[in-house]
Design a protein around this motif. Structure first.
Motif, PDB file in Angstrom:
ATOM      1  N   ASN A 177     -10.733   3.231   0.181  1.00  0.00           N
ATOM      2  CA  ASN A 177      -9.602   2.609  -1.144  1.00  0.00           C
ATOM      3  C   ASN A 177      -8.328   2.924  -0.445  1.00  0.00           C
ATOM      4  O   ASN A 177      -8.154   3.593   0.498  1.00  0.00           O
ATOM      5  CB  ASN A 177      -9.939   3.685  -2.263  1.00  0.00           C
ATOM      6  N   ALA A 178      -7.550   2.343  -1.297  1.00  0.00           N
ATOM      7  CA  ALA A 178      -5.966   2.703  -1.161  1.00  0.00           C
ATOM      8  C   ALA A 178      -5.207   2.399  -2.466  1.00  0.00           C
ATOM      9  O   ALA A 178      -5.591   1.497  -3.689  1.00  0.00           O
ATOM     10  CB  ALA A 178      -5.574   1.664  -0.236  1.00  0.00           C
ATOM     11  N   ARG A 179      -4.221   3.277  -2.751  1.00  0.00           N
ATOM     12  CA  ARG A 179      -3.344   3.239  -3.948  1.00  0.00           C
ATOM     13  C   ARG A 179      -2.343   2.099  -3.427  1.00  0.00           C
ATOM     14  O   ARG A 179      -1.640   2.099  -2.428  1.00  0.00           O
ATOM     15  CB  ARG A 179      -2.622   4.484  -4.130  1.00  0.00           C
ATOM     16  N   ARG A 180      -2.213   1.113  -4.489  1.00  0.00           N
ATOM     17  CA  ARG A 180      -1.281   0.087  -4.246  1.00  0.00           C
ATOM     18  C   ARG A 180      -0.120  -0.013  -5.163  1.00  0.00           C
ATOM     19  O   ARG A 180      -0.263   1.008  -6.097  1.00  0.00           O
ATOM     20  CB  ARG A 180      -1.997  -1.169  -4.045  1.00  0.00           C
ATOM     21  N   THR A 181       0.592  -0.767  -5.174  1.00  0.00           N
ATOM     22  CA  THR A 181       1.887  -0.825  -6.243  1.00  0.00           C
ATOM     23  C   THR A 181       1.361  -1.629  -7.490  1.00  0.00           C
ATOM     24  O   THR A 181       2.081  -2.167  -8.578  1.00  0.00           O
ATOM     25  CB  THR A 181       2.915  -1.689  -5.533  1.00  0.00           C
TER      26      THR A 181
ATOM     27  N   ILE B 246       1.049  -1.219   0.126  1.00  0.00           N
ATOM     28  CA  ILE B 246      -0.186   0.265   0.014  1.00  0.00           C
ATOM     29  C   ILE B 246       0.974   1.283  -0.030  1.00  0.00           C
ATOM     30  O   ILE B 246       1.648   1.374   0.963  1.00  0.00           O
ATOM     31  CB  ILE B 246      -0.895   0.069   1.312  1.00  0.00           C
ATOM     32  N   ARG B 247       0.625   1.945  -0.994  1.00  0.00           N
ATOM     33  CA  ARG B 247       1.366   3.553  -1.154  1.00  0.00           C
ATOM     34  C   ARG B 247       0.636   4.459  -0.384  1.00  0.00           C
ATOM     35  O   ARG B 247       1.285   5.319   0.254  1.00  0.00           O
ATOM     36  CB  ARG B 247       1.521   3.824  -2.692  1.00  0.00           C
ATOM     37  N   GLU B 248      -0.734   4.447  -0.420  1.00  0.00           N
ATOM     38  CA  GLU B 248      -1.463   5.454   0.370  1.00  0.00           C
ATOM     39  C   GLU B 248      -2.818   5.152   0.628  1.00  0.00           C
ATOM     40  O   GLU B 248      -3.579   4.622  -0.184  1.00  0.00           O
ATOM     41  CB  GLU B 248      -1.448   6.942  -0.944  1.00  0.00           C
TER      42      GLU B 248
ATOM     43  N   PRO C  10      -2.030  -2.187 -10.157  1.00  0.00           N
ATOM     44  CA  PRO C  10      -3.471  -1.582 -10.572  1.00  0.00           C
ATOM     45  C   PRO C  10      -4.666  -2.602 -10.140  1.00  0.00           C
ATOM     46  O   PRO C  10      -4.371  -3.870 -10.028  1.00  0.00           O
ATOM     47  CB  PRO C  10      -3.365  -1.340 -12.048  1.00  0.00           C
TER      48      PRO C  10
ATOM     49  N   CYS D  76     -10.239   0.352  -8.038  1.00  0.00           N
ATOM     50  CA  CYS D  76      -9.340   0.393  -6.969  1.00  0.00           C
ATOM     51  C   CYS D  76     -10.043  -0.492  -5.901  1.00  0.00           C
ATOM     52  O   CYS D  76      -9.905  -0.126  -4.529  1.00  0.00           O
ATOM     53  CB  CYS D  76      -9.308   1.964  -6.304  1.00  0.00           C
TER      54      CYS D  76
ATOM     55  N   LEU E 101      -6.849   5.766   1.154  1.00  0.00           N
ATOM     56  CA  LEU E 101      -7.442   7.031   0.577  1.00  0.00           C
ATOM     57  C   LEU E 101      -8.556   7.072   1.333  1.00  0.00           C
ATOM     58  O   LEU E 101      -9.394   5.999   1.979  1.00  0.00           O
ATOM     59  CB  LEU E 101      -7.820   6.820  -0.966  1.00  0.00           C
TER      60      LEU E 101
ATOM     61  N   HIS F  57      -9.070  -3.849  -5.283  1.00  0.00           N
ATOM     62  CA  HIS F  57      -8.247  -4.860  -4.588  1.00  0.00           C
ATOM     63  C   HIS F  57      -8.741  -5.886  -3.874  1.00  0.00           C
ATOM     64  O   HIS F  57      -8.757  -6.060  -2.696  1.00  0.00           O
ATOM     65  CB  HIS F  57      -7.136  -3.946  -3.952  1.00  0.00           C
TER      66      HIS F  57
END
Length: 252
Positions: free
Chosen positions: A103-107, A95-97, A109, A113, A99, A115
């Motif tokens: 949701n979360a930004r991961r490494t 997990i990069r961030e 796609p 979003c 949200l 996952h």
């Protein structure tokens, strides 16, 4: 409709034409499923080295990783370091961030979003870890200890339909799907997206392995019931969808 026709329909994009997206849980105001499968607080955990602290991970260009990636079924007997395993886990589901809105930004796609995958490990040779089964906790970048098993090699070979090489790996990754995460937004259309997401994750593993002198082999032929039992999932609301064995490249 024949089984072959049903399989082909799964690959098509027809669902988008017929689904009523005004009736999805998201549209109805239902809270999204959690980003991570809950873990009992009393279960043992292993902290992993975080990004920027890894030792033994070589700088590698994307071009070189793509050019050199290889499917590997024969592995050297040397173990992975905890840093190397930590890097592979981060590269595939990190997990990069986080949200707002669940949701979360991961490494990697993921459709919408969402996952909808969890990562499990059958660990054989990793410095600092006992042989056994683990689950990755991406929110805290930890491993949840699920338990040891003396016959883990034999159980994994049986779960992969008598393929021998997973039982000789340093570690074998298994990705399970929790369809509810995708269905919350996409209803029945989520199934295809989850399958595509598993491909994104496994390709990241192939490329990341090149930075630690390792190789992997994706595994799509497995016994569903044995794999689910091995990783302790119910086979209904969570089930195995993909696996990949990993090990160091042999000298030759």
């Amino acid at each position: 409709m024949s089984q072959r026709e049903q399989s082909r329909r799964f690959l098509r994009s027809d669902a988008w034409k017929t689904l009523d997206f005004s009736a999805t849980p998201q549209a109805l105001g239902v809270a999204p499923p959690p980003l991570e499968k809950p873990a009992p607080p009393e279960m043992a955990r292993v902290s992993l080295p975080g990004p920027g602290t890894w030792r033994g991970v070589e700088p590698l260009s994307v071009e070189a990783a793509i050019a050199e990636r290889v499917t590997l079924r024969r592995y050297a007997p040397m173990p992975f370091s905890l840093d190397e395993l930590s890097f592979l886990l981060w590269a595939t589901q990190g997990i990069r961030e986080v949200l707002p809105g669940g949701n979360a930004r991961r490494t990697v796609p993921s459709g919408g979003c969402r996952h909808a995958l969890e990562t499990y490990l059958a660990v054989f040779r990793v410095d600092g870890l006992e042989k056994g089964v683990y689950r990755y906790l991406p929110l805290s970048h930890e491993l949840l200890v699920l338990g040891s098993r003396p016959d883990l090699e034999d159980a994994l070979v049986a779960a992969t339909r008598k393929q021998v090489f997973p039982g000789r790996s340093a570690v074998t990754f298994a990705w399970t799907a929790l369809p509810e995460r995708g269905e919350w937004r996409y209803a029945e259309a989520a199934a295809k997206l989850i399958a595509l997401d598993a491909g994104h994750v496994c390709q990241n593993l192939y490329l990341a392995c090149e930075a630690v002198g390792a190789g992997t082999c994706a595994i799509a032929a497995y016994d569903q019931e044995l794999a689910d039992a091995l990783f302790g999932v119910d086979g209904k609301d969570e089930f195995t969808v993909y696996m990949a064995s990993v090990g160091k490249k042999p000298e030759e």
